[in-house]
Design an enzyme around this catalytic site. Sequence first.
Site, PDB file in Angstrom:
ATOM      1  N   ARG A 108       0.886  -1.180   0.000  1.00 24.68           N
ATOM      2  CA  ARG A 108       0.000   0.000   0.000  1.00 24.68           C
ATOM      3  C   ARG A 108       0.915   1.219   0.000  1.00 24.68           C
ATOM      4  NH1 ARG A 108      -5.160   1.415   3.662  1.00 24.68           N
ATOM      5  NH2 ARG A 108      -5.976   0.035   2.058  1.00 24.68           N
ATOM      6  N   HIS A 135      -7.401   0.749  -6.268  1.00 23.48           N
ATOM      7  CA  HIS A 135      -7.577  -0.131  -5.105  1.00 23.48           C
ATOM      8  C   HIS A 135      -8.238  -1.430  -5.603  1.00 23.48           C
ATOM      9  CE1 HIS A 135      -7.697  -1.415  -1.106  1.00 23.48           C
ATOM     10  NE2 HIS A 135      -8.511  -0.537  -0.547  1.00 23.48           N
ATOM     11  N   GLN A 138      -9.995  -4.108  -3.187  1.00 26.39           N
ATOM     12  CA  GLN A 138     -11.272  -3.639  -2.666  1.00 26.39           C
ATOM     13  C   GLN A 138     -12.380  -3.829  -3.706  1.00 26.39           C
ATOM     14  OE1 GLN A 138     -12.067  -2.102   0.523  1.00 26.39           O
ATOM     15  NE2 GLN A 138     -14.087  -2.602  -0.295  1.00 26.39           N
ATOM     16  N   ASP A 230     -17.269   7.090  -1.159  1.00 30.45           N
ATOM     17  CA  ASP A 230     -15.967   6.999  -0.486  1.00 30.45           C
ATOM     18  C   ASP A 230     -15.687   8.372   0.132  1.00 30.45           C
ATOM     19  OD1 ASP A 230     -13.429   6.201   0.339  1.00 30.45           O
ATOM     20  OD2 ASP A 230     -12.508   6.435  -1.636  1.00 30.45           O
ATOM     21  N   CYS A 270     -16.168   1.437   0.803  1.00 29.69           N
ATOM     22  CA  CYS A 270     -14.964   0.648   1.081  1.00 29.69           C
ATOM     23  C   CYS A 270     -14.561   0.741   2.542  1.00 29.69           C
ATOM     24  CB  CYS A 270     -13.817   1.108   0.184  1.00 29.69           C
ATOM     25  SG  CYS A 270     -13.499   2.879   0.282  1.00 29.69           S
ATOM     26  N   ARG A 298     -13.219  -8.957   2.119  1.00 31.43           N
ATOM     27  CA  ARG A 298     -11.811  -8.681   1.800  1.00 31.43           C
ATOM     28  C   ARG A 298     -10.969  -9.916   2.128  1.00 31.43           C
ATOM     29  NH1 ARG A 298      -9.939  -3.369   1.686  1.00 31.43           N
ATOM     30  NH2 ARG A 298      -7.994  -4.315   1.010  1.00 31.43           N
TER      31      ARG A 298
HETATM   32  N1   CP Z   1     -11.032  -0.307   2.615  1.00 32.60           N
HETATM   33  C1   CP Z   1      -9.761  -0.340   3.040  1.00 32.60           C
HETATM   34  O1   CP Z   1      -8.818  -0.585   2.267  1.00 32.60           O
HETATM   35  O2   CP Z   1      -9.613  -0.143   4.368  1.00 32.60           O
HETATM   36  P1   CP Z   1      -8.240   0.093   5.142  1.00 32.60           P
HETATM   37  O3   CP Z   1      -7.720   1.431   4.733  1.00 32.60           O
HETATM   38  O4   CP Z   1      -8.605   0.020   6.593  1.00 32.60           O
HETATM   39  O5   CP Z   1      -7.277  -0.998   4.754  1.00 32.60           O
HETATM   40  N1  NVA Z   2      -9.942   6.753  -1.243  1.00 29.79           N
HETATM   41  C1  NVA Z   2      -9.569   6.245   0.060  1.00 29.79           C
HETATM   42  C2  NVA Z   2      -9.801   4.770   0.136  1.00 29.79           C
HETATM   43  C3  NVA Z   2      -9.504   4.152   1.479  1.00 29.79           C
HETATM   44  C4  NVA Z   2      -9.697   2.661   1.488  1.00 29.79           C
HETATM   45  C5  NVA Z   2      -8.103   6.601   0.330  1.00 29.79           C
HETATM   46  O1  NVA Z   2      -7.294   6.423  -0.590  1.00 29.79           O
HETATM   47  O2  NVA Z   2      -7.791   7.049   1.419  1.00 29.79           O
END
Ligand code: CP
Ligand code: NVA
Length: 310
Positions: A108, A135, A138, A230, A270, A298
């Site tokens: 990530r 993502h 997700q 989101d 998400c 997930r």
């Molecule tokens: N939806 C998601 O990726 O959550 P986190 O940021 O908690 O991993």
């Molecule tokens: N758009 C959000 C998604 C989190 C799972 C971010 O990137 O913070």
Amino acid sequence: MAVNMKGKSLIEIQHLTLEEIYQIFDLSRSLKEERFIGKKHHVLEGKKLGMIFSKPSTRTRVSFEVGIYELGGVGLYFNQNDLQLKKSESVSDTAKVLSRYLDGIMIRTFDHQDVIDLAKYGSICVINGLTDLHHPCQVLTDLFTVLEKKRTLQGLKLAYIGDGNNMAHSLLHGCSKVGMDIAIASPSGYKPLDFVVKESGENAKYMGSKIEILDDPVAAVKNADIIYTDVWASMGQEKETEDRKKKFAGFQVNPQLVKHAKADYIFMHCLPAHRGDEVVDEICDSPNSVIFDEAENRLHVQKAIMALVM
Ligand code: CP
Ligand code: NVA
């Protein structure tokens, strides 16, 4: 016939075929059923997954770590500050070194190119656990969740209300790949990137489905089977929070908006949700909401991905 995905990196949904997507769903379903009846499935006995996080995470971190454990392997967590990566060592050298120890990497991070480079220079599969651009884990999970709830994907309409961000991009790829219509309503200046819309448009044309990029949330939600939203300010955009609250004020998912969707619409997010901003409690906690099923799935979907590529 099964498609061999061993060694394949999951960087974005656009790189997956329809057969690969449904193979992930089929395996997710059987792993979920086996877990439910307590049947062990150590298909990755002794395998090592490195998990690199340059941003915080609840779902991704816990579901990957539990997932690799349940498959018989082990997860090694690294906060980016723990590694030399992008400080005193390049992405390419890091990829080559980690490939000598590990069987897979989940990352990530901010820059999507870093994930592409890790996969390019390393010799093990790389799974994108969120970048500024995409993502994919997700959205594969979200499509699997829709399939569970609605029994089909093709022909459904998903309305996404809010920022044209990583989620919007992966939803564009994902929905268009499986033949779902997608309508995105965002304020001007916050639309999804043109090149992602174009790639998705080509998928949609092939599948006979539709993509709409709109200004009006009501028009987007009209006759929708799924309403998705989101956060307005993603990780890394915290300084823009107050400014974005003003610009996104008309883009909240609330009881007035959802009236325009089908009566049996499902609400998806998400998570984490900023309740009171992009969505209100009444929607998050309504019988139409499947947000915690998404979070659970997930685990099952990422186990399937790991089992197929590692
Ligand atoms: N939806 C998601 O990726 O959550 P986190 O940021 O908690 O991993
Ligand atoms: N758009 C959000 C998604 C989190 C799972 C971010 O990137 O913070």
